[in-house]
Design a protein around this motif. Structure first.
Motif, PDB file in Angstrom:
ATOM      1  N   SER A  51     -29.408 -42.807 -26.805  1.00  0.00           N
ATOM      2  CA  SER A  51     -28.258 -43.273 -27.592  1.00  0.00           C
ATOM      3  C   SER A  51     -28.668 -43.695 -28.998  1.00  0.00           C
ATOM      4  O   SER A  51     -27.865 -43.609 -29.928  1.00  0.00           O
ATOM      5  CB  SER A  51     -27.543 -44.424 -26.882  1.00  0.00           C
ATOM      6  N   LYS A  52     -29.900 -44.114 -29.164  1.00  0.00           N
ATOM      7  CA  LYS A  52     -30.390 -44.524 -30.487  1.00  0.00           C
ATOM      8  C   LYS A  52     -30.560 -43.337 -31.434  1.00  0.00           C
ATOM      9  O   LYS A  52     -30.604 -43.526 -32.652  1.00  0.00           O
ATOM     10  CB  LYS A  52     -31.723 -45.267 -30.339  1.00  0.00           C
ATOM     11  N   LEU A  53     -30.640 -42.144 -30.874  1.00  0.00           N
ATOM     12  CA  LEU A  53     -30.844 -40.947 -31.689  1.00  0.00           C
ATOM     13  C   LEU A  53     -29.548 -40.239 -32.053  1.00  0.00           C
ATOM     14  O   LEU A  53     -29.566 -39.234 -32.754  1.00  0.00           O
ATOM     15  CB  LEU A  53     -31.760 -39.970 -30.939  1.00  0.00           C
ATOM     16  N   LEU A  54     -28.424 -40.767 -31.582  1.00  0.00           N
ATOM     17  CA  LEU A  54     -27.130 -40.112 -31.784  1.00  0.00           C
ATOM     18  C   LEU A  54     -26.518 -40.474 -33.134  1.00  0.00           C
ATOM     19  O   LEU A  54     -26.798 -41.543 -33.697  1.00  0.00           O
ATOM     20  CB  LEU A  54     -26.160 -40.524 -30.672  1.00  0.00           C
ATOM     21  N   SER A  55     -25.648 -39.590 -33.614  1.00  0.00           N
ATOM     22  CA  SER A  55     -24.883 -39.887 -34.825  1.00  0.00           C
ATOM     23  C   SER A  55     -23.944 -41.060 -34.539  1.00  0.00           C
ATOM     24  O   SER A  55     -23.730 -41.438 -33.378  1.00  0.00           O
ATOM     25  CB  SER A  55     -24.070 -38.660 -35.240  1.00  0.00           C
ATOM     26  N   ARG A  56     -23.367 -41.611 -35.560  1.00  0.00           N
ATOM     27  CA  ARG A  56     -22.466 -42.755 -35.392  1.00  0.00           C
ATOM     28  C   ARG A  56     -21.315 -42.419 -34.442  1.00  0.00           C
ATOM     29  O   ARG A  56     -21.007 -43.165 -33.524  1.00  0.00           O
ATOM     30  CB  ARG A  56     -21.920 -43.192 -36.747  1.00  0.00           C
ATOM     31  N   ASN A  57     -20.649 -41.273 -34.654  1.00  0.00           N
ATOM     32  CA  ASN A  57     -19.528 -40.879 -33.801  1.00  0.00           C
ATOM     33  C   ASN A  57     -19.970 -40.623 -32.365  1.00  0.00           C
ATOM     34  O   ASN A  57     -19.299 -41.009 -31.415  1.00  0.00           O
ATOM     35  CB  ASN A  57     -18.820 -39.645 -34.363  1.00  0.00           C
ATOM     36  N   ALA A  58     -21.101 -39.958 -32.218  1.00  0.00           N
ATOM     37  CA  ALA A  58     -21.611 -39.683 -30.880  1.00  0.00           C
ATOM     38  C   ALA A  58     -22.038 -40.985 -30.194  1.00  0.00           C
ATOM     39  O   ALA A  58     -21.845 -41.138 -28.980  1.00  0.00           O
ATOM     40  CB  ALA A  58     -22.768 -38.693 -30.937  1.00  0.00           C
ATOM     41  N   ALA A  59     -22.580 -41.924 -30.961  1.00  0.00           N
ATOM     42  CA  ALA A  59     -22.984 -43.215 -30.382  1.00  0.00           C
ATOM     43  C   ALA A  59     -21.761 -43.988 -29.891  1.00  0.00           C
ATOM     44  O   ALA A  59     -21.809 -44.639 -28.835  1.00  0.00           O
ATOM     45  CB  ALA A  59     -23.763 -44.036 -31.407  1.00  0.00           C
ATOM     46  N   LEU A  60     -20.663 -43.904 -30.636  1.00  0.00           N
ATOM     47  CA  LEU A  60     -19.422 -44.552 -30.186  1.00  0.00           C
ATOM     48  C   LEU A  60     -18.893 -43.890 -28.918  1.00  0.00           C
ATOM     49  O   LEU A  60     -18.458 -44.569 -27.982  1.00  0.00           O
ATOM     50  CB  LEU A  60     -18.365 -44.509 -31.294  1.00  0.00           C
ATOM     51  N   CYS A 109     -10.706 -44.837 -15.235  1.00  0.00           N
ATOM     52  CA  CYS A 109     -11.639 -44.004 -14.464  1.00  0.00           C
ATOM     53  C   CYS A 109     -11.310 -42.525 -14.489  1.00  0.00           C
ATOM     54  O   CYS A 109     -12.198 -41.692 -14.381  1.00  0.00           O
ATOM     55  CB  CYS A 109     -11.699 -44.496 -13.020  1.00  0.00           C
ATOM     56  N   ARG A 110     -10.051 -42.189 -14.621  1.00  0.00           N
ATOM     57  CA  ARG A 110      -9.659 -40.779 -14.579  1.00  0.00           C
ATOM     58  C   ARG A 110      -9.495 -40.167 -15.970  1.00  0.00           C
ATOM     59  O   ARG A 110      -9.306 -38.968 -16.094  1.00  0.00           O
ATOM     60  CB  ARG A 110      -8.363 -40.618 -13.793  1.00  0.00           C
ATOM     61  N   ALA A 111      -9.570 -40.963 -17.004  1.00  0.00           N
ATOM     62  CA  ALA A 111      -9.421 -40.452 -18.369  1.00  0.00           C
ATOM     63  C   ALA A 111     -10.657 -39.660 -18.774  1.00  0.00           C
ATOM     64  O   ALA A 111     -11.759 -39.930 -18.318  1.00  0.00           O
ATOM     65  CB  ALA A 111      -9.209 -41.622 -19.337  1.00  0.00           C
ATOM     66  N   ASN A 112     -10.451 -38.691 -19.615  1.00  0.00           N
ATOM     67  CA  ASN A 112     -11.561 -37.894 -20.134  1.00  0.00           C
ATOM     68  C   ASN A 112     -11.763 -38.227 -21.591  1.00  0.00           C
ATOM     69  O   ASN A 112     -10.834 -38.175 -22.386  1.00  0.00           O
ATOM     70  CB  ASN A 112     -11.278 -36.401 -19.979  1.00  0.00           C
ATOM     71  N   GLY A 113     -12.981 -38.561 -21.933  1.00  0.00           N
ATOM     72  CA  GLY A 113     -13.290 -38.912 -23.312  1.00  0.00           C
ATOM     73  C   GLY A 113     -13.943 -37.772 -24.054  1.00  0.00           C
ATOM     74  O   GLY A 113     -14.017 -36.642 -23.568  1.00  0.00           O
ATOM     75  N   GLU A 114     -14.443 -38.081 -25.210  1.00  0.00           N
ATOM     76  CA  GLU A 114     -15.107 -37.108 -26.071  1.00  0.00           C
ATOM     77  C   GLU A 114     -16.519 -36.863 -25.560  1.00  0.00           C
ATOM     78  O   GLU A 114     -17.294 -37.792 -25.383  1.00  0.00           O
ATOM     79  CB  GLU A 114     -15.151 -37.650 -27.510  1.00  0.00           C
ATOM     80  N   ALA A 115     -16.858 -35.609 -25.313  1.00  0.00           N
ATOM     81  CA  ALA A 115     -18.167 -35.281 -24.758  1.00  0.00           C
ATOM     82  C   ALA A 115     -19.099 -34.619 -25.772  1.00  0.00           C
ATOM     83  O   ALA A 115     -20.283 -34.446 -25.497  1.00  0.00           O
ATOM     84  CB  ALA A 115     -18.000 -34.361 -23.552  1.00  0.00           C
ATOM     85  N   ASP A 116     -18.594 -34.272 -26.943  1.00  0.00           N
ATOM     86  CA  ASP A 116     -19.412 -33.581 -27.936  1.00  0.00           C
ATOM     87  C   ASP A 116     -20.579 -34.458 -28.387  1.00  0.00           C
ATOM     88  O   ASP A 116     -20.393 -35.608 -28.777  1.00  0.00           O
ATOM     89  CB  ASP A 116     -18.577 -33.204 -29.172  1.00  0.00           C
ATOM     90  N   GLY A 117     -21.760 -33.888 -28.297  1.00  0.00           N
ATOM     91  CA  GLY A 117     -22.947 -34.565 -28.794  1.00  0.00           C
ATOM     92  C   GLY A 117     -23.557 -35.570 -27.837  1.00  0.00           C
ATOM     93  O   GLY A 117     -24.529 -36.234 -28.193  1.00  0.00           O
ATOM     94  N   LEU A 118     -23.026 -35.696 -26.645  1.00  0.00           N
ATOM     95  CA  LEU A 118     -23.574 -36.656 -25.684  1.00  0.00           C
ATOM     96  C   LEU A 118     -24.757 -36.047 -24.943  1.00  0.00           C
ATOM     97  O   LEU A 118     -24.802 -34.833 -24.721  1.00  0.00           O
ATOM     98  CB  LEU A 118     -22.501 -37.087 -24.680  1.00  0.00           C
TER      99      LEU A 118
END
Length: 169
Positions: A51-60, A109-118
């Motif tokens: 997580s420390k290596l991720l971009s700001r948006n990806a870290a969020l 629990c059933r919601a889908n979030g942003e997966a790009d860059g994870l």
């Protein structure tokens, strides 16, 4: 889940007890507890580093998805621990029917979030936890909720009860 009524009829207690003693429960319990442990290890170790290596948006997105993952697994673990308490005789099956022991948190629990860059490992844990949550959700509804609004006696069982009372058996 306020529109759903949970049943506590005697036949439901038998269903709950049977499930708690089943191989399906044992496998599901083991899978759930293993996934909780694996996830904790990942989030405290490799996941923290990734997580420390991720971009700001990806870290969020990572923070949001790791919270969803943790919430989902804690809901499943809590539900499974109630079933284990029934299995071990620490809780009567009827007590397990209480609303406070139902699987909750569906909106999170059933919601889908942003997966790009994870990180890939986080995505795998999210997928596995989602599948486990859905299976436990299905079990929870089948065991505790379905049929609760229509508690009319089964016609055959009703007739058998009438015969027993008529003949004193």
């Amino acid at each position: 889940m306020s529109d759903l009524k949970v049943s506590s009829t005697p036949w439901r207690a038998e269903v709950i007890q049977d499930f708690a003693r089943s191989e399906l429960f044992q496998r599901t319990f083991q899978e759930g507890m293993d996934l909780v442990e694996e996830t904790a290890g990942y989030l405290d170790g490799a996941g923290r580093q990734a997580s420390k290596l991720l971009s700001r948006n990806a870290a969020l997105a990572y923070a949001a998805e790791s919270m969803r993952l943790t919430t989902r697994l804690m809901q499943v673990a809590s539900w499974l621990l109630v079933q284990r308490a029934v299995r071990e005789g620490d809780m009567p099956p009827i007590a397990a029917c209480e609303d406070r022991y139902r699987l909750t948190g569906e909106e999170v629990c059933r919601a889908n979030g942003e997966a790009d860059g994870l990180p890939g490992e986080l995505l795998m844990l999210l997928d596995r936890s989602e599948r486990l949550y859905e299976r436990v959700r299905h079990l929870d509804r089948r065991m505790y909720v379905e049929g609760a609004t229509d508690e009319t006696p089964h016609p055959v069982l009703s007739q058998q009860d009438r015969l027993k009372s008529a003949f004193g058996s």
